[in-house]
Design an enzyme around this catalytic site. Structure first.
Site, PDB file in Angstrom:
ATOM      1  N   CYS A 267       0.801  -1.243   0.000  1.00 31.77           N
ATOM      2  CA  CYS A 267       0.000   0.000   0.000  1.00 31.77           C
ATOM      3  C   CYS A 267       0.830   1.288   0.000  1.00 31.77           C
ATOM      4  O   CYS A 267       0.713   2.095  -0.924  1.00 31.77           O
ATOM      5  CB  CYS A 267      -0.939   0.012   1.202  1.00 31.77           C
ATOM      6  SG  CYS A 267      -2.256  -1.196   1.063  1.00 31.77           S
TER       7      CYS A 267
HETATM    8  N1  NAD Z   1      -4.096  -5.498   1.778  1.00 33.75           N
HETATM    9  C1  NAD Z   1      -4.150  -4.303   2.354  1.00 33.75           C
HETATM   10  O1  NAD Z   1      -3.563  -4.071   3.416  1.00 33.75           O
HETATM   11  C2  NAD Z   1      -4.972  -3.210   1.748  1.00 33.75           C
HETATM   12  C3  NAD Z   1      -5.189  -2.073   2.517  1.00 33.75           C
HETATM   13  C4  NAD Z   1      -5.938  -1.051   2.006  1.00 33.75           C
HETATM   14  C5  NAD Z   1      -6.420  -1.164   0.713  1.00 33.75           C
HETATM   15  N2  NAD Z   1      -6.186  -2.264  -0.035  1.00 33.75           N
HETATM   16  C6  NAD Z   1      -6.720  -2.314  -1.381  1.00 33.75           C
HETATM   17  O2  NAD Z   1      -7.687  -3.354  -1.470  1.00 33.75           O
HETATM   18  C7  NAD Z   1      -7.674  -3.917  -2.782  1.00 33.75           C
HETATM   19  C8  NAD Z   1      -7.486  -5.397  -2.665  1.00 33.75           C
HETATM   20  O3  NAD Z   1      -6.258  -5.632  -2.042  1.00 33.75           O
HETATM   21  P1  NAD Z   1      -5.844  -7.048  -1.446  1.00 33.75           P
HETATM   22  O4  NAD Z   1      -4.566  -6.809  -0.721  1.00 33.75           O
HETATM   23  O5  NAD Z   1      -6.959  -7.687  -0.724  1.00 33.75           O
HETATM   24  O6  NAD Z   1      -5.572  -7.853  -2.820  1.00 33.75           O
HETATM   25  P2  NAD Z   1      -5.378  -9.427  -2.979  1.00 33.75           P
HETATM   26  O7  NAD Z   1      -4.680  -9.596  -4.263  1.00 33.75           O
HETATM   27  O8  NAD Z   1      -4.804 -10.011  -1.733  1.00 33.75           O
HETATM   28  O9  NAD Z   1      -6.873  -9.984  -3.112  1.00 33.75           O
HETATM   29  C9  NAD Z   1      -7.732  -9.687  -4.175  1.00 33.75           C
HETATM   30  C10 NAD Z   1      -8.667 -10.873  -4.420  1.00 33.75           C
HETATM   31  O10 NAD Z   1      -9.590 -10.507  -5.450  1.00 33.75           O
HETATM   32  C11 NAD Z   1      -9.815 -11.646  -6.272  1.00 33.75           C
HETATM   33  N3  NAD Z   1     -10.359 -11.214  -7.558  1.00 33.75           N
HETATM   34  C12 NAD Z   1      -9.715 -10.626  -8.583  1.00 33.75           C
HETATM   35  N4  NAD Z   1     -10.579 -10.331  -9.561  1.00 33.75           N
HETATM   36  C13 NAD Z   1     -11.796 -10.760  -9.161  1.00 33.75           C
HETATM   37  C14 NAD Z   1     -13.099 -10.743  -9.724  1.00 33.75           C
HETATM   38  N5  NAD Z   1     -13.316 -10.190 -10.924  1.00 33.75           N
HETATM   39  N6  NAD Z   1     -14.104 -11.278  -9.026  1.00 33.75           N
HETATM   40  C15 NAD Z   1     -13.898 -11.835  -7.816  1.00 33.75           C
HETATM   41  N7  NAD Z   1     -12.696 -11.865  -7.214  1.00 33.75           N
HETATM   42  C16 NAD Z   1     -11.666 -11.337  -7.889  1.00 33.75           C
HETATM   43  C17 NAD Z   1      -8.455 -12.315  -6.348  1.00 33.75           C
HETATM   44  O11 NAD Z   1      -8.568 -13.671  -6.728  1.00 33.75           O
HETATM   45  C18 NAD Z   1      -7.955 -12.129  -4.904  1.00 33.75           C
HETATM   46  O12 NAD Z   1      -8.313 -13.221  -4.072  1.00 33.75           O
HETATM   47  C19 NAD Z   1      -6.593  -3.177  -3.545  1.00 33.75           C
HETATM   48  O13 NAD Z   1      -7.153  -2.090  -4.221  1.00 33.75           O
HETATM   49  C20 NAD Z   1      -5.703  -2.652  -2.437  1.00 33.75           C
HETATM   50  O14 NAD Z   1      -4.973  -1.520  -2.811  1.00 33.75           O
HETATM   51  C21 NAD Z   1      -5.475  -3.308   0.464  1.00 33.75           C
END
Ligand code: NAD
Length: 448
Positions: A267
């Protein structure tokens, strides 16, 4: 409430567990069938403290499917938590969000009213100009009338996602209409245990607030790191003494104000770069965000230089701490990985260890590198040791462990106990500089 969560990754699966834990019925959706299976079997799809226990304890309210239609028809509110990867320019891609929007829109055709909530991090303007029209197109319905749409990011850190979700300082809601914002406000009022401030606003303000929080925190970290380097040049100066005093000023505060290595993870680095890209694209100066990024990029090479300066010819360097922070296996933008890579590039033999991140580290490091199975194995084998992530177990390295070990230690988080430090011939305290251990000098004198 009945909630569906699209994306069961590092953020989505803890969100699903926390909502179920607070009594809501949750249906998760993911394109990754293994993640869906894990939830169905009561296992966590990702590693995160408290997640496994929370999923096991709430199985009757928590299910998952790969079928959007099934999930959306069975619920009232749908959170989108899919990846928004950084593009070359630093901006976030909306490709995954748009893919999800197509399937959500198709399901909305069969519903009277539904609330869609975007929680992924996006560029300011994306909810209004990209997601809203995509949902309207796919559903044939009007946002604000036939369905609601909110932008609602969370302020969470890996390693403490569950705790952070239950105890936020603020809940941030960008809303299409008051009814939609009020539903989310009610949801979070029941879920959060910290009585957070709830800030409701339009989309663009919420999107920019999210980026600004992370860009400001990274500026604070780079400031502390700049101060640390200045301290190393001034005899008697100690960055921890100074930041502890400066942080007493409530205008500044002590949180995230510690001179050490740079920030990393999925992030902070990319949010700050996205903030720069936004400012630049819109003709506003991005000077502060760019300086923050530049300072951050200097940290790993700077530490690699300290290690190389003390390494005997043909010697071995050790790096302990490869996850980007403690209590996670994630190595994305990890300072420990960057330092190990710099040393390998310099032709040095490197031994590495991390309590949780070894599998990910094996994907990122190649060449003359040995993957150890314990801290002790590294300490015994190296000429110069670098401690690069503040895992608590590194603070338990004893005098006996270190006495016959490295000739120099580069301690980026001040982890070694005072007694252990005294046994190291040359000890680098990030934010203070080099010193020689008194016991090590004594031992050397006896040997002479
Ligand atoms: N991880 C963090 O600490 C954090 C914190 C704040 C914001 N975010 C934001 O949250 C978002 C997700 O981050 P994350 O870390 O959870 O990502 P991640 O890659 O760990 O998880 C994303 C999930 O979405 C799934 N996915 C992808 N396309 C899909 C679809 N069309 N339909 C259903 N599922 C689908 C993937 O298979 C995966 O399991 C990003 O925008 C990130 O910037 C993450």
């Amino acid at each position: 409430m009945k909630l569906s969560i699209i994306g069961l990754g590092k953020f989505g699966s803890p969100m699903a567990a926390v909502m179920a834990h607070k009594g809501h019925t949750v249906v998760g959706v993911d394109v990754n069938a293994d993640f869906v299976k894990a939830i169905q079997e009561g296992r966590p799809p990702v590693r995160e403290p408290q997640l496994a226990e929370m999923i096991t304890a709430n199985r009757e309210r928590l299910s998952a499917t790969t079928n959007y239609q099934e999930a959306i028809l069975a619920t009232d509110v749908t959170f989108i938590i899919v990846p928004t990867p950084s593009e070359q320019s630093g901006r976030f891609s909306m490709a995954y969000v748009l893919k999800a929007a197509e399937s959500i829109g198709a399901a909305l055709r069969k519903k009277d009213w539904h609330l869609v909530v975007l929680s992924s991090t996006v560029m300011p303007g994306s909810t209004e100009t990209v997601l809203k029209p995509a949902l309207e197109r796919a559903s044939g319905k009007k946002c604000g009338e036939d369905f609601g749409l909110c932008y609602n990011p969370e302020f969470i850190a890996l390693g403490s996602v569950v705790r952070d979700m239950l105890n936020p300082d603020m809940v941030l809601i960008g809303e299409s209409d008051p009814r939609s914002g009020a539903i989310l406000e009610e949801l979070y009022t029941g879920v959060c245990e910290s009585n957070p401030k709830i800030r409701r606003m339009n989309y663009v303000n919420a999107e920019l607030t999210k980026l600004s929080v992370n860009a400001f925190v990274t500026t604070k970290i780079s400031y502390a790191n700049m101060l640390a380097q200045v301290c190393e040049t001034l005899p008697g100066a100690d960055v921890d003494v100074i930041t502890a005093a400066v942080g007493c000023d409530t205008r500044i505060g002590a949180k995230y104000f510690k001179g050490a290595l740079g920030y990393g993870g999925p992030c902070f680095p990319r949010d700050n770069r996205a903030f720069s890209a936004l400012a630049r694209d819109n003709g506003a100066p991005a000077l502060l965000a760019e300086a923050t990024d530049a300072l951050n990029n200097r940290q790993a090479p700077r530490m690699a230089e300290q290690i190389l300066a003390k390494l005997p010819k043909g010697g071995t360097a050790g790096v302990i701490g490869l996850s980007y922070k403690p209590y996670t296996e994630v190595t994305e933008q990890s300072q420990g990985i960057f330092i190990a890579q710099k040393l390998l590039e310099a032709g040095v033999k490197v031994i590495v260890y991390d309590p949780e991140a070894m599998n990910n580290a094996k994907r990122e490091l190649s060449g003359n590198v040995t993957f150890a199975s314990s801290t002790a194995e590294v300490v015994r084998a190296v000429d110069v040791l670098a401690i690069t992530t503040p895992w608590p177990e590194f603070a338990r390295i004893t005098m006996d462990d270190i006495r016959n070990g490295p000739v120099a230690v580069v301690d980026c988080w001040r982890m070694l106990s005072p007694e252990a430090r005294e046994c190291v011939p040359e000890y680098f305290t990030l934010g203070k500089g080099w010193s020689a251990g008194a016991n090590a000098r004594q031992l050397a004198a006896q040997a002479d």
